[in-house]
Scaffold this active site. Structure first.
Site, PDB file in Angstrom:
ATOM      1  N   ASN A   1      -6.210   1.036   3.307  1.00 20.10           N
ATOM      2  CA  ASN A   1      -5.489   0.971   2.040  1.00 20.10           C
ATOM      3  C   ASN A   1      -4.791  -0.367   1.888  1.00 20.10           C
ATOM      4  O   ASN A   1      -5.095  -1.332   2.593  1.00 20.10           O
ATOM      5  CB  ASN A   1      -4.471   2.113   1.976  1.00 20.10           C
ATOM      6  CG  ASN A   1      -3.393   1.962   3.023  1.00 20.10           C
ATOM      7  OD1 ASN A   1      -3.680   1.627   4.170  1.00 20.10           O
ATOM      8  ND2 ASN A   1      -2.142   2.186   2.654  1.00 20.10           N
TER       9      ASN A   1
ATOM     10  N   CYS B   1      -1.942  -1.266   2.855  1.00 17.20           N
ATOM     11  CA  CYS B   1      -1.117  -1.665   3.996  1.00 17.20           C
ATOM     12  C   CYS B   1      -1.776  -1.380   5.337  1.00 17.20           C
ATOM     13  O   CYS B   1      -1.116  -1.453   6.370  1.00 17.20           O
ATOM     14  CB  CYS B   1       0.240  -0.962   3.933  1.00 17.20           C
ATOM     15  SG  CYS B   1       1.008  -1.045   2.317  1.00 17.20           S
TER      16      CYS B   1
ATOM     17  N   GLU C   1      -2.755   1.274   6.956  1.00  9.12           N
ATOM     18  CA  GLU C   1      -2.417   2.394   7.837  1.00  9.12           C
ATOM     19  C   GLU C   1      -3.183   3.676   7.500  1.00  9.12           C
ATOM     20  O   GLU C   1      -3.146   4.630   8.273  1.00  9.12           O
ATOM     21  CB  GLU C   1      -0.907   2.680   7.822  1.00  9.12           C
ATOM     22  CG  GLU C   1      -0.401   3.511   6.666  1.00  9.12           C
ATOM     23  CD  GLU C   1      -0.111   2.703   5.420  1.00  9.12           C
ATOM     24  OE1 GLU C   1       0.659   3.153   4.559  1.00  9.12           O
ATOM     25  OE2 GLU C   1      -0.660   1.593   5.297  1.00  9.12           O
TER      26      GLU C   1
END
Length: 957
Positions: free
Chosen positions: A583, A585, A587
């Site tokens: 995604n 970020c 994670e």
């Protein structure tokens, strides 16, 4: 010896003959408070004159120098005026000291150190002179001032209430002084001051003291709370109302009912919340929890989270937490009991939901999910549907990850037009511009990350997307990018072997294959290319492409490096799909397809709240995780879905992502330095506990609510937990086993999971927590501390941040004084170079760039063995070289990490060492002007690793 902004001719200086630079555009309506209390119109041209004199005094007044100074001064003045006027809450009046603070900051940011140094010395001398001649009649003069009410009426300034509010704000806090704040506040008062400015004056006064005593951050928050109470109560009552914290404690229940009624009437709150037993709900509110905020946390809530109507905030902190809790309890059987349970957890700061949940829970459009992952097909309808989906998902605060690997590459044949494709890059440009256009209602910029697999023929152009040179039509300056790297590529890098690039229209199955199956198909396509049977392909050395990936990562901060095979081989949901990307970020690792847009719902446990000097408080952690998992599961059913593919995916798989924050704070409580084996062991121990209780809680929810629909066939259903899936990765790589040590009763939990099932296909992911950690006043996510004293910039402004734990330790050893504050500024918030700081404190409070990157990776690897998704792992490299980056990212791959996030680097920082007093100036202390060694970086290249303090880098949280 040096020009002052409020002196006609400073001692030793005559007017210079050189014409000063032209003043910037006027700033109508702004006023300046002089030291004698007089108020005049703010005139930016006086800044121009003062700066011009300053430069010419230091650098000389030759014609060449004057021309150079003219340009510098014009630019600096624009920066200073922008710094003064950028914050809406500062009002339209500045004190002369605020202006001079901004001058210092601008000089230091511009690296005009000689001029800044002389300016600082001059100001200090003048301050000592004024202090020596200060009048003792100031309190009486203040008492005689008047203030102007909102309707324009002048009334006597209520000095008694001001003193009472300051006394209440400092109550119970060590080493703070109401008298010191009052003295600083009086300096900013003038006759006829508005009620709004009067509310701001003590806040700004307390803020100036934070750098010397961290508890003033708590005082500033309490003073902001007084301002917020006046604003909220006056709006609800329709007349001026104010209440101290003590008075508010009795008023909170009545306020809450009025707040809820008004919010429903303004169409900001879901009317269903009005159907709760409000007497029971209001009785559960804990007004004293308003006192636990630091200034940064409460100001962030005030600016970005609290509900407002026509410019008036009317949501107080405990009402905010209860609104979110009620919104998450809407579908519960005993919704009042659950709402109170959720409220008590949120308002304690033991756990915090993600930003979209906090924004939208209990509202008419409860888009509560944090992250969305899509895969873009290889046709125009699909491509532009993907871009439209991005806009719809971003509209309500979702962070986006797009897999673009299926889109055919440059030069590939287009059957419908008998033409050649322009590749994936032009479409990425459209996606970039869409993200900018959809700014989430002004709350934060739309944010997207594009992923591309390393074998895609456009990979080299993809690497260049964030460069500042070249054809701007083939650049995406505002979109994040990430490499989706298969293990086979890393093996070719290790062996210095060849690597072949393909267009996906000719190799469609590579997109969905992983591990040995990918290897077999890829090698078959390589053989076809060698026989000349592929229309579009190109071969190069794998190590050359790897070096280019690292070069661009260093040079532009992108693309990030993420690993395809660990994400898929260890995915619990491999039986029903493929993970094609992470995604925004890095994670989240969930399946995507044409029919399913992956959704994840995030929240983070505050690890600091669950440790004592004796170790992890396991009972408290179990309670927190159990309630948190229920809240996250509720998000899935309550959520407002903007596209059907997201709803379909979320209800079928029900993934959530429970993470942690405050990791380094917890280490400091335990007296463990970040860079040591004990820290790695604590990372292992703490994540094992979170994993155990998260999986157990999901199992309990499955007993109560039923298992998630796609459970059968998953790794869970086969008794393969995250700790077990390490063996699958080890087998696929043919390498030695990873660390599989454990301390809890996993066998019993494994049996429960296989028999009962789970409510959620995925349970854990460690997000960046960039904003919610500010709200809770703890260190971000799993990050090492950036600095121990710095100015943090975000969308709410600029804030002095001091490591309170360090200050406590220095006080205990008699080392906290003005000299130590000055040294911390000079050494960019590091205690390492300060001789009188003991070695044990230097180790314990080492900052991010003083910790070897290998320790971050080793700790992350221990966490990763327990996590069914991934973690946002920033890597800090103080002095990057080609060899260091190569070693760092190869180690991340070898240790089985699924993803990495930003590369943060620095060399010569240019921190404002003169003052942190004026916190309206941005400190961007990660300015990397570096040269890699064994990786070829152009001589003109500058490191563009994401700034720690970038106001736009808020990420998922």
């Amino acid at each position: 010896m040096y020009p002052s902004l409020d002196a006609k001719h400073p001692p030793g200086h005559e007017p210079v003959s050189a014409a000063p630079a032209a003043a910037p555009s006027s700033t109508p309506g702004y006023q300046l408070i002089r030291r004698n209390g007089a108020v005049t119109l703010f005139d930016a041209s006086k800044i121009v004159v003062a700066l011009t004199k300053a430069f010419l005094a230091v650098e000389g007044s030759s014609a060449a120098a004057s021309r150079r100074v003219h340009d510098i001064v014009a630019e600096l003045t624009d920066q200073i005026v922008a710094g003064l006027t950028r914050r809406a809450d500062v009002g339209r009046t500045f004190h002369i000291e605020d202006v001079q603070d901004q001058v210092e900051l601008a000089l230091m940011r511009g690296e005009h150190h000689k001029v800044a140094r002389a300016y600082v010395i001059y100001r200090a001398e003048r301050a000592r002179e004024r202090a020596a001649a200060a009048s003792t009649a100031l309190p009486a003069a203040t008492a005689a001032l008047s203030m102007t009410t909102a309707d324009g009426v002048r009334v006597p300034l209520d000095a008694a209430r001001l003193e009472a509010v300051l006394a209440e704000a400092t109550e119970g806090l060590a080493d703070v002084s109401a008298a010191a704040i009052l003295l600083e506040t009086r300096r900013n008062l003038y006759d006829g001051i508005s009620v709004e400015e009067l509310g701001l004056a003590p806040i700004l006064a307390a803020r100036t003291l934070i750098e010397t005593e961290p508890n003033y951050a708590r005082v500033s928050a309490r003073l902001l709370g007084d301002k917020l109470r006046r604003e909220a109560l006056s709006f609800l009552d329709g007349r001026p109302v104010q209440a101290t914290q003590t008075e508010m404690a009795a008023r909170y229940p009545d306020y809450f009912r009025a707040y809820l009624q008004r919010g429903i009437a303004e169409e900001l709150i879901d009317p269903e919340l009005g159907g709760f037993d409000l007497a029971r709900i209001a009785a559960a509110l804990l007004p004293e929890r308003d006192l636990q905020f630091d200034y940064l946390g409460l100001q962030t809530l005030y600016d970005r989270y609290f509900l407002h109507a026509r410019g008036n905030r009317f949501e107080l902190p405990q009402a905010f937490f209860m609104r979110v809790a009620m919104g998450l309890a809407l579908r519960e059987v005993d919704r009042e009991a659950r709402a109170i349970e959720f409220y008590l957890l949120l308002s304690s700061f033991d756990f915090m939901a993600s930003t979209p949940t906090l924004f939208n829970a209990g509202t008419l459009r409860p888009q509560l999910s944090s992250c969305f992952l899509t895969t873009v097909p290889d046709d125009l309808d699909g491509i532009f549907k993907g871009i439209k989906d991005n806009a719809l998902l971003a509209k309500y605060s979702g962070g986006l990850g797009n897999d673009w690997t299926r889109v055919r590459g440059l030069g590939a044949h287009i059957k419908g037009t008998n033409g050649e494709s322009q590749g994936v890059v032009p479409f990425l440009k459209v996606a970039n511009d869409t993200a900018i256009a959809v700014n989430q209602g002004g709350k934060r910029k739309g944010a997207v990350c594009a992923y591309l697999e390393t074998w895609h023929v456009d990979i080299e152009e993809f690497l260049d997307l964030r460069k500042n040179t070249g054809d701007d039509r083939r650049r995406t300056h505002d979109m994040n990018t990430a490499n989706w790297v298969p293990d086979l590529f890393m093996e070719r890098v290790e062996a210095d072997g060849p690597w072949t690039l393909f267009s996906p229209d000719e190799t469609p199955e590579l997109h969905d294959l992983t591990g040995p199956a990918f290897r077999a198909a890829y090698e078959a396509y390589e053989a076809k290319a060698a026989r000349g049977e592929m229309k579009v392909s190109r071969q190069l050395r794998a190590i050359d492409l790897w070096r280019r990936m690292l070069t661009l990562l260093f040079e532009t901060g992108h693309p990030w490096i993420t690993f395809k095979d660990p994400c898929n081989i260890r995915s619990p949901q491999g039986h029903v799909g493929v993970v094609h990307s992470s995604n925004l970020c890095t994670e989240i690792t969930l399946n995507t397809s044409n029919d399913e847009v992956a959704v994840c719902n995030l929240g983070s446990v505050n690890l600091l709240a669950h440790v004592t000097p004796e170790g992890l408080d396991r009972a408290r952690l179990a309670r927190t995780v159990t309630t948190a998992m229920r809240m996250l599961d509720n998000v899935i059913d309550i959520n407002f879905y903007t596209i059907p593919e997201a709803r379909r995916s979320n209800l079928r798989h029900r993934p959530v992502g429970l993470g942690i924050m405050g990791f380094q704070d917890a280490l400091q409580v335990l007296r463990i330095p970040y860079g040591c084996d004990a820290a790695v062991r604590f990372a292992d121990e703490s994540m094992e506990a979170v994993s155990f209780h998260a999986i157990s809680a999901s199992c309990d929810l499955a007993t109560e609510r039923g298992r998630y629909p796609s459970f059968e066939g998953s790794l869970w259903s086969r008794g393969v937990l995250p700790i077990d899936s390490l063996e699958l990765l080890s087998a696929a790589r043919g390498r030695a086993a990873f660390d599989r040590s454990a301390t809890l009763d996993w066998e019993s939990l494994r049996q429960r999971v296989t028999i009962t099932g789970l409510r959620n296909s995925n349970t854990m992911a460690i997000a960046p927590t960039a904003t919610i950690s500010n709200i809770c006043g703890v260190s971000q996510s799993i990050e090492p501390a950036y600095q121990n004293l710095f100015v943090k910039s975000n969308m709410s402004g600029d804030f002095t941040v001091v490591n309170a734990a360090l200050v406590r330790d220095l006080k205990a050893r008699g080392l906290w004084d003005e000299v130590m504050v000055s040294d911390l500024k000079y050494y960019d918030g590091s205690v390492g170079p300060i001789d009188r700081v003991p070695d044990d404190l230097k180790a314990l409070y080492a900052t991010a760039f003083e910790i070897d990157t290998a320790w971050l990776i080793e700790a992350a690897a221990r966490r990763q063995k327990w996590i069914d998704q991934a973690q946002s792992l920033n890597l800090y490299v103080a002095n990057p070289s080609g060899r260091k980056l190569d070693e760092t990212y190869r180690l991340a791959w070898k240790r089985g990490l699924k993803t990495t996030y930003y590369l943060r680097s620095r060399s010569a920082t240019h921190v404002e060492k003169s003052t942190l007093k004026g916190t309206d100036g941005k400190l961007n202390a990660v300015s990397a002007v570096l040269a890699a060694t064994s990786i070829a970086v152009p001589e003109t290249a500058f490191g563009q690793a994401c700034s720690i303090n970038d106001p736009d880098c808020e990420a998922c949280q």
